[in-house]
Motif scaffolding. Structure first.
Motif, short mmCIF file in Angstrom:
data_model
loop_
_atom_site.label_atom_id
_atom_site.label_comp_id
_atom_site.label_asym_id
_atom_site.label_seq_id
_atom_site.Cartn_x
_atom_site.Cartn_y
_atom_site.Cartn_z
N MET A 135 -7.12 7.45 1.30
CA MET A 135 -5.96 8.34 1.21
C MET A 135 -5.96 9.36 2.35
O MET A 135 -4.93 9.63 2.96
CB MET A 135 -5.96 9.05 -0.15
N ARG A 136 -7.12 9.91 2.63
CA ARG A 136 -7.21 10.89 3.72
C ARG A 136 -6.98 10.23 5.08
O ARG A 136 -6.23 10.75 5.92
CB ARG A 136 -8.58 11.58 3.70
N LEU A 137 -7.61 9.10 5.32
CA LEU A 137 -7.47 8.44 6.61
C LEU A 137 -6.04 7.97 6.87
O LEU A 137 -5.52 8.11 7.99
CB LEU A 137 -8.44 7.25 6.68
N GLU A 138 -5.39 7.43 5.83
CA GLU A 138 -4.03 6.92 6.01
C GLU A 138 -3.03 8.06 6.20
O GLU A 138 -2.19 8.01 7.11
CB GLU A 138 -3.64 6.08 4.79
N THR A 139 -3.09 9.10 5.36
CA THR A 139 -2.15 10.21 5.53
C THR A 139 -2.39 10.92 6.84
O THR A 139 -1.44 11.38 7.49
CB THR A 139 -2.26 11.22 4.36
N SER A 140 -3.64 11.00 7.26
CA SER A 140 -3.95 11.62 8.55
C SER A 140 -3.36 10.82 9.71
O SER A 140 -2.81 11.39 10.66
CB SER A 140 -5.47 11.74 8.71
N THR A 141 -3.44 9.50 9.61
CA THR A 141 -2.87 8.65 10.67
C THR A 141 -1.37 8.82 10.74
O THR A 141 -0.79 8.96 11.84
CB THR A 141 -3.23 7.18 10.42
N ASP B 135 3.34 6.40 -4.67
CA ASP B 135 3.95 5.98 -3.42
C ASP B 135 2.90 5.85 -2.32
O ASP B 135 2.90 4.87 -1.56
CB ASP B 135 5.03 6.99 -3.00
N LEU B 136 2.00 6.82 -2.26
CA LEU B 136 0.93 6.78 -1.28
C LEU B 136 0.06 5.55 -1.48
O LEU B 136 -0.26 4.82 -0.53
CB LEU B 136 0.08 8.05 -1.39
N SER B 137 -0.32 5.28 -2.72
CA SER B 137 -1.14 4.12 -3.01
C SER B 137 -0.44 2.82 -2.63
O SER B 137 -1.06 1.89 -2.10
CB SER B 137 -1.50 4.10 -4.50
N GLY B 138 0.87 2.78 -2.85
CA GLY B 138 1.62 1.57 -2.53
C GLY B 138 1.75 1.30 -1.05
O GLY B 138 1.98 0.16 -0.65
N ARG B 139 1.59 2.33 -0.23
CA ARG B 139 1.73 2.16 1.23
C ARG B 139 0.39 2.05 1.94
O ARG B 139 0.36 1.84 3.15
CB ARG B 139 2.52 3.33 1.81
N MET B 140 -0.72 2.19 1.21
CA MET B 140 -2.03 2.14 1.82
C MET B 140 -2.53 0.71 1.93
O MET B 140 -2.13 -0.16 1.18
CB MET B 140 -3.04 2.95 0.99
N ASP B 141 -3.46 0.52 2.86
CA ASP B 141 -4.17 -0.75 2.97
C ASP B 141 -5.38 -0.70 2.05
O ASP B 141 -6.34 0.04 2.30
CB ASP B 141 -4.61 -0.96 4.42
N ALA C 176 14.77 9.15 -6.06
CA ALA C 176 15.47 9.22 -4.77
C ALA C 176 14.47 9.32 -3.62
O ALA C 176 14.63 8.66 -2.58
CB ALA C 176 16.42 10.41 -4.75
N ALA C 177 13.43 10.12 -3.82
CA ALA C 177 12.48 10.37 -2.73
C ALA C 177 11.52 9.22 -2.53
O ALA C 177 11.31 8.75 -1.39
CB ALA C 177 11.72 11.66 -3.03
N PHE C 178 10.89 8.76 -3.60
CA PHE C 178 9.77 7.84 -3.48
C PHE C 178 10.11 6.38 -3.76
O PHE C 178 9.34 5.49 -3.40
CB PHE C 178 8.63 8.30 -4.40
#
Length: 356
Positions: A336-342, A114-120, A59-61
């Motif tokens: 991962m850090r740069l994208e989540t930070s943005t 999910d994070l990996s799938g949304r990263m560049d 449901a969440a991801f």
């Protein structure tokens, strides 16, 4: 049982909210160790519990249900809080960790996927594997990313934020800062040579170089108190994006399989801290706030100005020299850090500008 949520093996577990109630009940010690151990030995119950976690994760991801996403991150956050805490004496003989690990593994893996799938990932195709080439590439990659010079700091915090905006910002920063010393301790395990020495020196600085009054978690707690940022204020105002940053940080620090990602992830954190905290101080001074509102940040500007470059030289480069293939993992953690930070800073700026 002391009361609270019943850990029945009947099908009471049917929603994300139920899962959080179960986790809260387990953490509160609503059942004694013997009763919890019965649950841990009941494979049918554990399969049911894991199934509920899997449904919450979908449901969440997968489906993008924002309420479920909040619940998933609150559950993960509750479990991570326990990982960074001493157990109550009543739980020393409990197999509670096995039940929580069933839940954590499902939600954590879903969160990271999910994070990996949304990263560049485009920059990861050309990561240098030799130390001499890696460091220039790494610095340039960080400096060219939006997170490195985000307008939230240079524009909003420095020039336009109100005192209440700064208070809200401090509440969001509690997802990482209060446990950074423990994160360093976890990262130190298994290292040696220059890597271990750098991590220990970093930890010693976090410990106020032996002065209890200067321990960074103590100074940060005083900063929060002086700014009127109570636990109740944090719980009422913490953003989803802040929870995400805190949970990803915890996941990478606690799981040894993510150690190289963590080296990249927290290397970014150390490298960018001075410029970010400098913007916060500029905003505080513009508003005429007392020095107690930013003494923690002044300390980190001075200390992390050394720690950022030293982290690159003494942790990243020896790791890559020893095992060139880890360069890709370090770079992945960096992204991962740069994208989540943005995402966090975009959401924070939008929230405060709309509120203003």
């Amino acid at each position: 049982m002391k009361g609270g949520y019943s850990l029945s093996t009947t099908s009471e577990l049917n929603s994300g909210m139920d899962l959080r109630e179960v986790v809260i009940s387990l953490l509160a010690g609503d059942e004694d160790a013997a009763a919890v151990n019965v649950r841990a030995a009941d494979m049918a119950y554990r399969a049911e519990l894991r199934g509920v976690a899997e449904e919450l994760a979908r449901a969440a991801f997968t489906r993008g249900d924002r309420a479920a996403l909040h619940t998933a991150h609150w559950v993960l956050g509750d479990i991570y809080d326990r990982c960074f805490s001493l157990p109550p004496i009543e739980q020393v003989d409990s197999l509670l960790g096995e039940l929580l690990d069933d839940i954590r593994s499902v939600l954590e893996n879903a969160m990271l996927a999910d994070l990996s799938g949304r990263m560049d990932h485009s920059a990861l195709a050309c990561v240098p594997r030799d130390p001499e080439s890696f460091l220039p590439w790494y610095r340039n990659f960080i400096s060219s990313h939006t997170a490195s010079n985000h307008p939230f700091y240079r524009d909003f915090l420095e020039k336009r934020a109100s005192a209440e905006d700064l208070r809200f910002y401090l509440a969001q920063e509690t997802s990482l800062d209060p446990r950074f010393d423990d994160i360093l301790s976890f990262l130190t395990v298994g290292t040696n040579g220059a890597e271990k020495m750098e991590l220990v020196q970093n930890l010693w600085d976090e410990m106020g170089n032996g002065n209890p009054a200067e321990v960074h978690t103590t100074v940060f707690a005083k900063t929060l108190a002086d700014a009127g940022v109570s636990k109740e204020f944090i719980d009422s105002n913490i953003m989803l994006e802040s929870l995400v940053c805190g949970n990803v940080s915890a996941a990478l620090a606690l799981s040894r399989r993510h150690c190289y990602k963590a080296f990249g992830y927290f290397g970014v954190t150390e490298y960018l801290t001075p410029r970010r905290f400098r913007s916060y101080i500029v905003g505080c001074r513009r508003l005429g706030m007392p020095g107690s509102a930013y003494v923690y940040h002044e300390q980190h500007i001075q200390i992390d100005a050394r720690h950022g470059p030293a982290w690159f030289k003494n942790i990243l480069l020896p790791a890559i020299a020893r095992e060139p293939r880890c360069a890709a993992q370090i770079a992945l953690g960096t992204v991962m850090r740069l994208e989540t930070s943005t995402w966090y800073l975009d959401a924070l700026q939008t929230r405060l500008e709309l509120a203003g």
